[in-house]
Design an enzyme around this catalytic site. Sequence first.
Site, PDB file in Angstrom:
ATOM      1  N   TYR A  86     -31.464  87.816  65.990  1.00 39.89           N
ATOM      2  CA  TYR A  86     -31.025  87.944  67.383  1.00 39.89           C
ATOM      3  C   TYR A  86     -31.670  89.182  68.001  1.00 39.89           C
ATOM      4  CZ  TYR A  86     -27.081  84.598  67.767  1.00 39.89           C
ATOM      5  OH  TYR A  86     -26.281  83.482  67.869  1.00 39.89           O
ATOM      6  N   HIS A 123     -34.761  85.275  67.832  1.00 39.95           N
ATOM      7  CA  HIS A 123     -33.647  84.506  68.383  1.00 39.95           C
ATOM      8  C   HIS A 123     -33.214  85.032  69.755  1.00 39.95           C
ATOM      9  CE1 HIS A 123     -30.579  81.426  67.258  1.00 39.95           C
ATOM     10  NE2 HIS A 123     -29.800  82.093  68.097  1.00 39.95           N
ATOM     11  N   GLU A 161     -34.463  80.027  72.140  1.00 35.03           N
ATOM     12  CA  GLU A 161     -34.028  79.150  73.229  1.00 35.03           C
ATOM     13  C   GLU A 161     -34.202  79.809  74.580  1.00 35.03           C
ATOM     14  OE1 GLU A 161     -30.027  77.781  72.548  1.00 35.03           O
ATOM     15  OE2 GLU A 161     -30.650  76.425  70.939  1.00 35.03           O
ATOM     16  N   GLU A 254     -33.079  73.898  65.000  1.00 35.86           N
ATOM     17  CA  GLU A 254     -31.639  74.174  65.051  1.00 35.86           C
ATOM     18  C   GLU A 254     -30.908  72.951  65.570  1.00 35.86           C
ATOM     19  OE1 GLU A 254     -30.328  78.006  66.897  1.00 35.86           O
ATOM     20  OE2 GLU A 254     -28.729  76.771  67.754  1.00 35.86           O
ATOM     21  N   SER A 261     -21.178  74.641  71.976  1.00 33.28           N
ATOM     22  CA  SER A 261     -20.533  75.950  71.813  1.00 33.28           C
ATOM     23  C   SER A 261     -20.638  76.418  70.364  1.00 33.28           C
ATOM     24  CB  SER A 261     -19.054  75.869  72.211  1.00 33.28           C
ATOM     25  OG  SER A 261     -18.336  75.134  71.235  1.00 33.28           O
TER      26      SER A 261
HETATM   27  C1  IDC Z   1     -23.618  80.712  68.601  1.00 31.21           C
HETATM   28  C2  IDC Z   1     -22.690  81.024  67.438  1.00 31.21           C
HETATM   29  C3  IDC Z   1     -21.464  81.725  67.939  1.00 31.21           C
HETATM   30  C4  IDC Z   1     -21.897  82.954  68.751  1.00 31.21           C
HETATM   31  C5  IDC Z   1     -22.875  82.556  69.864  1.00 31.21           C
HETATM   32  C6  IDC Z   1     -23.433  83.740  70.607  1.00 31.21           C
HETATM   33  O1  IDC Z   1     -22.371  79.833  66.770  1.00 31.21           O
HETATM   34  O2  IDC Z   1     -20.632  82.128  66.861  1.00 31.21           O
HETATM   35  O3  IDC Z   1     -20.760  83.544  69.345  1.00 31.21           O
HETATM   36  O4  IDC Z   1     -23.980  81.873  69.277  1.00 31.21           O
HETATM   37  O5  IDC Z   1     -24.118  84.593  69.739  1.00 31.21           O
HETATM   38  C7  IDC Z   1     -27.422  77.823  70.217  1.00 31.21           C
HETATM   39  C8  IDC Z   1     -27.930  79.131  69.784  1.00 31.21           C
HETATM   40  C9  IDC Z   1     -27.039  79.742  68.734  1.00 31.21           C
HETATM   41  C10 IDC Z   1     -25.582  79.472  69.049  1.00 31.21           C
HETATM   42  C11 IDC Z   1     -25.363  77.967  68.929  1.00 31.21           C
HETATM   43  C12 IDC Z   1     -23.916  77.523  69.141  1.00 31.21           C
HETATM   44  O6  IDC Z   1     -29.276  79.089  69.344  1.00 31.21           O
HETATM   45  O7  IDC Z   1     -27.285  81.123  68.703  1.00 31.21           O
HETATM   46  O8  IDC Z   1     -24.786  80.138  68.097  1.00 31.21           O
HETATM   47  N1  IDC Z   1     -26.236  77.312  69.886  1.00 31.21           N
HETATM   48  O9  IDC Z   1     -23.471  77.887  70.408  1.00 31.21           O
HETATM   49  N2  IDC Z   1     -28.030  76.971  71.023  1.00 31.21           N
HETATM   50  C13 IDC Z   1     -27.220  75.915  71.251  1.00 31.21           C
HETATM   51  C14 IDC Z   1     -26.049  76.126  70.539  1.00 31.21           C
END
Ligand code: IDC
Length: 328
Positions: A86, A123, A161, A254, A261
């Site tokens: 991240y 990320h 993303e 991913e 969410s």
């Molecule tokens: C989510 C995690 C969650 C965290 C959030 C922010 O699951 O615990 O609070 O990020 O950091 C993505 C992203 C991925 C997300 C995931 C689900 O690449 O980082 O993780 N998600 O929301 N894109 C679509 C969904």
Amino acid sequence: MKKSILLLSVIIIFTLSSCVSGPSAAKHLEALKVVGSNLCDSQGNPVQLRGMSSHKLQHFGRFMNVDTFTWLRDEWKCNVVRGALYTYEQGYISNFKEKLKKKMIEIVEGAIDTGIYVIIDWHILRDGDPNIYKEESKEFFIEMATMFGEYPNVIYEICNEPNGKTVTWGDKIKPYADYIIPAIRAVDPDNIIIVGSGTWSQDIHDAAADPLEYENIMYSCHFYAGSHHESLRTRINDAITGKFGNVIPVFVTEWGTTDSSGNGPVYEKESKTWITFLNENNISWVNWSLCDMNEGSAALLPGAAYTGGWPMDMLSESGSLVYSLLRN
Ligand code: IDC
């Protein structure tokens, strides 16, 4: 004379034993290349990678080590892992540059020792435009490519993303890719580089209409089974068959069994429909995520060991589903 024979036998025994024990029993890994829409081995035979992504390394990096990789390889039948570095959220940019870089190095070395592929994922998420930290990204990827570019294990994912109204392929993402890719290529001429697209890496139609002009580039497409359905599958199908003007290779770096969410119920039927589609089309996939957080998409239950060896009752509903999809 006797001494040197003794020394020689010690060296031979040591060399032999280090060849057959532990993670270094790793298989030889093929260098990968892109042919048309396919990820292939060096002979041009299609290869499908399947595996697990970390959650954010700053919180759950402890699940990413050579012991879990060995378990994932042997028990879960994974041949790839992804380390999610991240940038924001107390990540690389905000606070923990050196700590997270060290973790990523440990992950790549662990994957090399285990004999699996590894995705180095820059990320971006809340920082929707990859250009905001393009200097930091370039410096980071040059460093990774210099350290690991000679290993066939390594795959670079240069922007998780991209998102935001103005963050389109043509205006922001392609120019970013054209900035980062030559810097990687100057050090590592051939390992796979994966590029995201707009709308959280779903706008692959834009990339397919105006692709990048380098070898061994793939385009990520992300989905969550509770949020993304047939229309995104159709888009992927159109992208890999050239309906947007060019054939492009897609890599699902991913996906989640829940909604986007990352939390809530597991969508088992839709997950299976997705994975059948990906497997039929030889599209590689990586599941979000290998951690024990209390959220629907986490594969492990709270308190799971950091070293693999998880019994079935330590897998979450999502983890059990993904485990069975990986082993099929
Ligand atoms: C989510 C995690 C969650 C965290 C959030 C922010 O699951 O615990 O609070 O990020 O950091 C993505 C992203 C991925 C997300 C995931 C689900 O690449 O980082 O993780 N998600 O929301 N894109 C679509 C969904």
